[in-house]
Structures are given as C-alpha cells and as structure tokens.
Enzyme design. Structure first.
Site, PDB file in Angstrom:
ATOM      1  N   CYS A   1       3.986   3.657   2.941  1.00 44.97           N
ATOM      2  CA  CYS A   1       5.425   3.850   2.745  1.00 44.97           C
ATOM      3  C   CYS A   1       5.707   4.151   1.280  1.00 44.97           C
ATOM      4  O   CYS A   1       4.837   4.010   0.419  1.00 44.97           O
ATOM      5  CB  CYS A   1       6.210   2.612   3.185  1.00 44.97           C
ATOM      6  SG  CYS A   1       5.935   1.165   2.120  1.00 44.97           S
TER       7      CYS A   1
ATOM      8  N   ASP B   1       0.862  -1.177   0.000  1.00 47.13           N
ATOM      9  CA  ASP B   1       0.000   0.000   0.000  1.00 47.13           C
ATOM     10  C   ASP B   1       0.902   1.233   0.000  1.00 47.13           C
ATOM     11  O   ASP B   1       1.626   1.481   0.967  1.00 47.13           O
ATOM     12  CB  ASP B   1      -0.895  -0.033   1.249  1.00 47.13           C
ATOM     13  CG  ASP B   1      -1.923   1.086   1.283  1.00 47.13           C
ATOM     14  OD1 ASP B   1      -1.731   2.092   0.586  1.00 47.13           O
ATOM     15  OD2 ASP B   1      -2.913   0.949   2.036  1.00 47.13           O
ATOM     16  N   HIS B   2       0.832   2.004  -1.089  1.00 47.09           N
ATOM     17  CA  HIS B   2       1.742   3.143  -1.227  1.00 47.09           C
ATOM     18  C   HIS B   2       1.436   4.249  -0.218  1.00 47.09           C
ATOM     19  O   HIS B   2       2.227   5.188  -0.068  1.00 47.09           O
ATOM     20  CB  HIS B   2       1.663   3.706  -2.651  1.00 47.09           C
ATOM     21  CG  HIS B   2       2.984   4.162  -3.185  1.00 47.09           C
ATOM     22  ND1 HIS B   2       3.891   4.869  -2.429  1.00 47.09           N
ATOM     23  CD2 HIS B   2       3.557   4.020  -4.402  1.00 47.09           C
ATOM     24  CE1 HIS B   2       4.964   5.143  -3.163  1.00 47.09           C
ATOM     25  NE2 HIS B   2       4.792   4.629  -4.359  1.00 47.09           N
ATOM     26  N   ARG B   3       0.317   4.145   0.484  1.00 48.58           N
ATOM     27  CA  ARG B   3       0.008   5.153   1.495  1.00 48.58           C
ATOM     28  C   ARG B   3       0.849   4.976   2.755  1.00 48.58           C
ATOM     29  O   ARG B   3       1.092   5.946   3.481  1.00 48.58           O
ATOM     30  CB  ARG B   3      -1.484   5.097   1.867  1.00 48.58           C
ATOM     31  CG  ARG B   3      -2.433   5.427   0.736  1.00 48.58           C
ATOM     32  CD  ARG B   3      -3.882   5.174   1.141  1.00 48.58           C
ATOM     33  NE  ARG B   3      -4.122   3.767   1.453  1.00 48.58           N
ATOM     34  CZ  ARG B   3      -5.302   3.289   1.877  1.00 48.58           C
ATOM     35  NH1 ARG B   3      -6.327   4.117   2.046  1.00 48.58           N
ATOM     36  NH2 ARG B   3      -5.449   2.004   2.124  1.00 48.58           N
TER      37      ARG B   3
END
Length: 451
Positions: free
Chosen positions: A425, A421-423
C-alpha cells in the site's frame, strides 16, 4: 522371531513449519524403563519452541538415540522399544496404528501425525576420527563441509572423536580446535555442548578462517561468546530476511490515551471476574482498523508476483521470554469478543513465557501488535515480522501536558508507531489505518460505530 527383530524404532517426527532438526534437551526415560503409548519420552528444542515428544509404542526402552545437547535430524531414530511379552508385536503397537488411522494427533505434542514422505533422504551419522587443522585453506574448508577432514602430517592435535556434522561445523565456524576438546559423550564422543563449553572458556577464540577484507580481533580474556543457535538464530535469520526483502516505512503519532484507560476501568468495574487488559483493547482497535484497511492484513508472494490479503486476522503478539522474542499467534482473532481476546491473550503470553506453546502457534501471523512500552520506552521503528506486511508498536503511557478544548491539561499520552511494507500500500492507506487506531484510542466510543 527374536525380540531384537520385533523392536520398534520411533523416528523423530516431521516437525513441520520448515523445521528439519531438533536438539535433545532432556530424556524423560532411561534404558530399561517401561513406557506406555503416548508417554512423553524426551524434551526437544527446535528453532521455535521446546516440545515434549510422546512415544507411539509401549514396551521396554532398549536404546536412546542421542544424548542431551545433541541435534537429531527429522527422520532419524529417536528411541527403540522392545515388547514386554512374547507377542508378535510390542504391546500398544496395534493401538497406535488404530489411533493413527483415526487421526490421533499424539505423535508430537502440538503437531499432527505427518511423518514426511517416503522419499526423504536420511543421512546416517558416521563416526569420524580426524584432527581439526589449525590452518584451513579453501580445499580443506571444502572437504570439511562434506564431512571429510584432511589430517596434515605435522598435525599437533590428537584425533577428535566426532559424530555430528553440526558439531564439526560449529567448531569450525568459531575456530575451536576439536583436538583440544574433551568429549562427554559415550566413548569420548564430542557433543555440541562440549564445543559450546569450550567457547566460553578463557582460551576460546573467534573463527580461524580470515576474511582478506576484514580484520577480526581475537576474543580477549573474559569475553563471553554466545553461539548463534536455536531460537536466537531463528530470530536473527527472520529479522535479517525482513530487512533484506521488505521496503518498510515507519510512521507514528502521539495520542491521548486517557479515554482508553477510563474505558478499561469501567469495563473491569462492571466485569471484575473477567478483567480486560490495555493490550486487549488495543488488539480490538487493531482488528477494527484492519477491517477498514485490509491491505495491511496481507503478505507479498514474491515468486507469484502478487499480494495475498488474508481472509482472517491471525494476530501476532510480541512477547519477551527467557528464550528470546517470540510472537505467538491468535488465529482468526476477529471472531473473538473483547473479553475472549483478553482471556486468550493472557493465556497465550503466559504459555509463551513458560515455553509451553507448540511451534505451530508461533507461525502464520498476518499482523503483529508489539507493546514495547512495558520496557519503559516511548517509541521505536519496529522490524516487520516477515512475511507480514505491517506491525503496530505501542510505547509507554505517561503523564504529559496536552491541550484539551483549548486548555492545557495533564493527560495520559502514548506514541503509536506503524511499520508497513510499502509494496502492499501507499502512505494514504497506512496513514488512514494509524489515524483510525489513534482516534479509537482517544475516543473509544468510536469502536461502537466501527463494529
């Protein structure tokens, strides 16, 4: 006080984990049978598992509320028990109350003793005699949603005997005319199993409510229609939500797993009574990586606008079963030794495939390990198990040419894929985690330096 007044009605317990209903799979008892306290009386299937439900009362079975294939909401009557003697309360009732006060967890196998709040609104099913219209307009659809069906004057279908709103909704969604369905329930009541049987019949057709923008072709002869219910529906809902909410990214790397296989062989030669699987070693490596990069052992709380990093690693293991893809969870896996991990993994995956895991063991994961290499594939872009933040996928281990010390050699190679999940890291953290895992696979001795 009459016997009828002293009967005890056992309600379907609060299932927890967001589950509000269960389908009756099989009754273990019949009317007239004598049951004891905590005897399993029915097997039910929720969206997450098949569960045996024990009865907290002792006595004689008076009524079974619902038949196999019928869906019962939480808080609705499940079974009625009458006393065997002339006492003021059924035998075993006092025992049950004492056990409940002491914290007995036998209300439902795999759950605690919660029964839900007293303010729960309980819907009572009503017997509805109404034909199912062949043409459903907006007004008719609205009435059908609240359990009221309009009966057109020129309706050609006979009256359908329906109790469950779930059965009516299932029929409406798949375009099944309930007037043509023969009910197998008491008095000809149409059950969900009857609708599903009608769906697999040659005359089954798709939903009759047309979308003005999409032309749906009717099902042809021989088409197989599988209702999206139970575990399959739960999987579909969770994966759809994951793709909707999580901005996911997948990165991957090929690794030389020869050293990992040699390490496993050495461990098993030294401890033949406690063999260690490749999956257990990969789990140990993932735990090492999450210790270094705790950002991936997290979830996003969208309502609170925050990222929650879990103190413990509740490791999910993707397991293919006859009921679909399940992800049993090993709680606080970081506390287990490698041998304990191996034993727990073997027992947990076996129980998942046998359908013996309670729903509580299928939720609450913080990171998932998915070994899809057992299906003979090299790699994938796996979907994150919502609400987790990352998933590591492992492909098959095969012989491939590999450069070792400047020389070409045949090595055992696999592909590792990390979806994150790019949110929670950026690429640096995700890449650092995957590189650490890859290095430990290629040089397992690195694990000693990391623990």
């Amino acid at each position: 006080m009459t016997t009828v007044e002293r009967t005890q009605v056992f309600l379907l317990p609060d299932l927890g984990e967001g589950l509000s209903e269960a389908e009756i799979v099989e009754w273990r008892v019949a009317v007239g049978d004598v049951v004891t306290v905590d005897q399993s009386v029915v097997e039910v299937e929720t969206a997450k598992a098949v569960v045996d439900v024990p009865c907290p009362y002792a006595g004689r079975v008076v009524t079974l509320h619902g038949a196999a294939g019928e869906v019962r909401p939480v808080g609705q009557p499940l079974i009625t028990i009458a006393p065997l003697d002339g006492g003021d309360e059924p035998a075993g009732h006092a025992t049950y109350r004492e056990e409940e006060r002491a914290g007995s967890g036998n209300v439902l196998i795999g759950y605690g003793t919660g029964h839900g709040g007293a303010t729960r609104r309980r819907r009572r099913p009503r017997l509805v005699l109404a034909p199912e219209p062949t043409d459903v307009g907006p007004a008719d659809a609205a009435r059908a949603d609240v359990g009221v069906s309009a009966a057109p004057a020129d309706s050609r279908s006979p009256a359908a005997l329906v109790i469950s709103p779930i059965v009516r909704r299932l029929a409406r969604e798949h375009g099944v005319d309930l007037g043509t369905v023969r009910g197998s329930g008491p008095g000809g009541v149409i059950r969900r199993a009857d609708v599903e049987a009608a769906l697999t019949a040659p005359t089954a057709r798709l939903a009759a409510v047309p979308d003005p923008h999409v032309a749906l072709a009717p099902a042809g002869d021989g088409d197989v229609i599988v209702p999206l219910t139970g575990v399959r529906k739960a999987i579909a809902d969770k994966l759809s939500r994951s793709r909707r909410e999580i901005p996911e990214v997948t990165i991957w790397v090929d690794v030389d797993a020869t050293g990992l296989l040699e390490t496993r062989a050495a461990i098993n030669a030294a401890t033949p009574d406690a063999p260690v699987s490749i999956l257990a070693l990969l789990a140990r490596i993932c735990l090492s990586g999450l210790r270094r990069f705790p950002q991936l052992n997290a979830r996003v709380d969208t309502e609170g606008q925050r990222i929650v990093q879990s103190a413990g690693v509740h490791l999910g293991i993707a397991a293919q079963t006859d009921r679909g893809l399940l992800v049993p969870v090993l709680r606080d896996a970081q506390r287990l030794t490698t041998a304990e991990l191996a034993a727990e993994l073997a027992a947990t995956t076996a129980a998942a495939r046998a359908g013996n895991l309670p729903p509580a063991r299928l939720t609450g994961g913080t990171f998932t390990l998915n070994n899809y290499g057992v299906f003979g594939v090299d790699g994938s872009t796996p979907i994150i198990n919502h609400p987790e933040a990352a998933l590591l996928g492992v492909g098959r281990i095969v012989d491939k040419p590999w450069v070792v010390d400047g020389q070409l050699a045949v090595r055992k190679v696999t592909q590792l894929s990390l979806t994150f999940d790019h949110r929670v890291c950026d690429g640096g953290v995700a890449g650092g985690f995957l590189r650490h895992v890859a290095d430990c696979v290629e040089r397992p001795a690195m694990l000693i330096a990391a623990v």
